[in-house]
Design an enzyme around this catalytic site. Structure first.
Site, PDB file in Angstrom:
ATOM      1  N   ASN A  10       0.886  -1.170   0.000  1.00 25.22           N
ATOM      2  CA  ASN A  10       0.000   0.000   0.000  1.00 25.22           C
ATOM      3  C   ASN A  10       0.920   1.215   0.000  1.00 25.22           C
ATOM      4  OD1 ASN A  10      -1.728   2.098   0.477  1.00 25.22           O
ATOM      5  ND2 ASN A  10      -2.406   1.400   2.506  1.00 25.22           N
ATOM      6  N   TRP A  11       1.044   1.816  -1.157  1.00 24.34           N
ATOM      7  CA  TRP A  11       1.995   2.921  -1.288  1.00 24.34           C
ATOM      8  C   TRP A  11       1.504   4.189  -0.590  1.00 24.34           C
ATOM      9  CZ3 TRP A  11       4.001   2.923  -7.095  1.00 24.34           C
ATOM     10  CH2 TRP A  11       4.708   1.738  -7.322  1.00 24.34           C
ATOM     11  N   LYS A  12       0.212   4.251  -0.248  1.00 24.12           N
ATOM     12  CA  LYS A  12      -0.379   5.452   0.369  1.00 24.12           C
ATOM     13  C   LYS A  12      -0.096   6.669  -0.515  1.00 24.12           C
ATOM     14  CE  LYS A  12      -0.125   3.160   4.795  1.00 24.12           C
ATOM     15  NZ  LYS A  12      -0.021   3.244   6.242  1.00 24.12           N
ATOM     16  N   HIS A  95      -9.487   1.348   4.907  1.00 19.15           N
ATOM     17  CA  HIS A  95      -8.216   1.570   5.617  1.00 19.15           C
ATOM     18  C   HIS A  95      -8.441   2.559   6.762  1.00 19.15           C
ATOM     19  CE1 HIS A  95      -4.094   2.646   6.467  1.00 19.15           C
ATOM     20  NE2 HIS A  95      -3.734   1.544   5.838  1.00 19.15           N
ATOM     21  N   GLU A  97      -6.753   4.942   7.745  1.00 20.11           N
ATOM     22  CA  GLU A  97      -6.487   6.341   7.397  1.00 20.11           C
ATOM     23  C   GLU A  97      -7.697   6.962   6.701  1.00 20.11           C
ATOM     24  OE1 GLU A  97      -2.773   5.551   5.413  1.00 20.11           O
ATOM     25  OE2 GLU A  97      -1.931   4.988   7.347  1.00 20.11           O
ATOM     26  N   GLU A 167      -5.329  -4.766  10.460  1.00 15.75           N
ATOM     27  CA  GLU A 167      -4.297  -3.745  10.651  1.00 15.75           C
ATOM     28  C   GLU A 167      -4.543  -2.994  11.958  1.00 15.75           C
ATOM     29  OE1 GLU A 167      -2.400  -2.655   6.599  1.00 15.75           O
ATOM     30  OE2 GLU A 167      -3.946  -1.212   7.085  1.00 15.75           O
ATOM     31  N   GLY A 173       2.740   2.288  10.749  1.00 17.56           N
ATOM     32  CA  GLY A 173       3.706   3.380  10.603  1.00 17.56           C
ATOM     33  C   GLY A 173       4.439   3.718  11.891  1.00 17.56           C
ATOM     34  N   SER A 213       3.610  -2.147  10.181  1.00 16.43           N
ATOM     35  CA  SER A 213       5.061  -2.236  10.373  1.00 16.43           C
ATOM     36  C   SER A 213       5.626  -3.605  10.002  1.00 16.43           C
ATOM     37  CB  SER A 213       5.451  -1.851  11.807  1.00 16.43           C
ATOM     38  OG  SER A 213       5.043  -0.529  12.085  1.00 16.43           O
TER      39      SER A 213
HETATM   40  P1  13P Z   1       3.128   0.372   7.614  1.00 16.86           P
HETATM   41  O1  13P Z   1       3.613  -0.916   6.985  1.00 16.86           O
HETATM   42  O2  13P Z   1       3.860   1.582   7.109  1.00 16.86           O
HETATM   43  O3  13P Z   1       3.032   0.278   9.091  1.00 16.86           O
HETATM   44  O4  13P Z   1       1.623   0.572   7.067  1.00 16.86           O
HETATM   45  C1  13P Z   1       0.729  -0.472   7.184  1.00 16.86           C
HETATM   46  C2  13P Z   1      -0.487  -0.107   6.444  1.00 16.86           C
HETATM   47  O5  13P Z   1      -1.236   0.776   6.829  1.00 16.86           O
HETATM   48  C3  13P Z   1      -0.757  -0.830   5.190  1.00 16.86           C
HETATM   49  O6  13P Z   1      -2.030  -0.555   4.715  1.00 16.86           O
END
Ligand code: 13P
Length: 248
Positions: A10-12, A95, A97, A167, A173, A213
């Site tokens: 997931n590149w966000k 997600h 976020e 998640e 993160g 993470s």
């Molecule tokens: P990280 O791997 O940066 O913790 O992010 C996880 C995530 O939100 C994947 O969707």
């Protein structure tokens, strides 16, 4: 039948189109592993060039967001038919976020899951609890409630083709990964709940990822757990290290 593992990045909100093409090229010889499904979920602006760049490889492309209408006056949004026409196969839905920063409700998330299936996109449905819910112990009820609401009206045959990403928000993160046992416990809880809501064959078929993470160092242990069928990877998907997770 054994479930095929699915390792998705997931590149966000990272990677300009030119950065994206460089990463895809760098990863190309390293992620060539047919034993797992490899997916890059990329920002909307990267979709067209990245779909082109992975042609002929084992990598499939996902999007990070869409809106539930096919077209019309929805400034700034992108539709499922647009994604499908561009060659997108997977779509991240729910997600944390998007829930927390953009205010997406379980009602909207449920509509998105149904729309994705109706459009031929495979949803990666995210769920997971805050640190407060984890520490209070109420996380199990929270996760079940998210799953129940997000899958309202979704059929067993659809759930068999669903990917659920567990998640925990406190691990996203933060560098603070859930232990493999904590991740396994939650993924098993989700699978058992799918069995309760649907039936045993549906629970056996649904693929459940861990996200939070996950990196080259901890992936193998997490992926060795019986109910963890893959990973949804943020930060570590932006580097060639991602290949080590694919091959873990
Ligand atoms: P990280 O791997 O940066 O913790 O992010 C996880 C995530 O939100 C994947 O969707």
């Amino acid at each position: 039948m054994a479930r095929k593992k699915i390792i998705a990045g997931n590149w966000k909100m990272n990677m300009t189109p030119s950065e994206a093409l460089k990463l895809v090229e760098d990863l190309k010889p390293l992620v060539n592993n047919d034993a797992v499904d490899v997916v890059y979920c990329v920002p909307a602006i990267d979709i067209v060039p990245v779909v082109e760049a992975v042609k002929g490889t084992n990598v499939q492309i996902g999007a990070e967001n869409f809106y539930i209408e096919d077209k019309g006056a929805f400034t700034g949004e992108i539709s499922a038919p647009m994604l499908v026409d561009a060659g997108v196969k997977y779509i991240i839905i729910g997600h944390s976020e998007r829930r927390d920063i953009f205010g997406e409700s379980d009602i909207l998330i449920n509509k998105k899951v149904k729309k994705a299936f109706a459009s031929g996109l495979s949803p990666i449905l995210c769920c997971g609890e805050s640190l407060e819910l984890r520490e209070s112990g109420a996380y199990t009820e929270w996760i079940k409630r998210q799953i129940k609401w997000d899958l309202e009206g979704v059929t067993a045959d659809q759930v068999k083709n669903l990917v659920i990403a567990y998640e925990p928000i406190w691990a996203i993160g933060t560098g603070k990964t859930a232990t493999a046992d904590q991740a396994q416990e939650a993924c098993k809880l989700i699978r058992d709940y799918i069995a309760e809501l649907y039936d045993a064959p549906t629970a056996e078929a649904v693929r459940i990822q861990y996200g939070g993470s996950m990196n080259a160092g901890n992936a193998a242990e997490l992926l060795s757990k019986p109910d963890i069928d893959g990973g949804l990877i943020g930060g570590a998907s932006l580097k060639v290290d991602f290949a080590q997770i694919v091959n873990a």
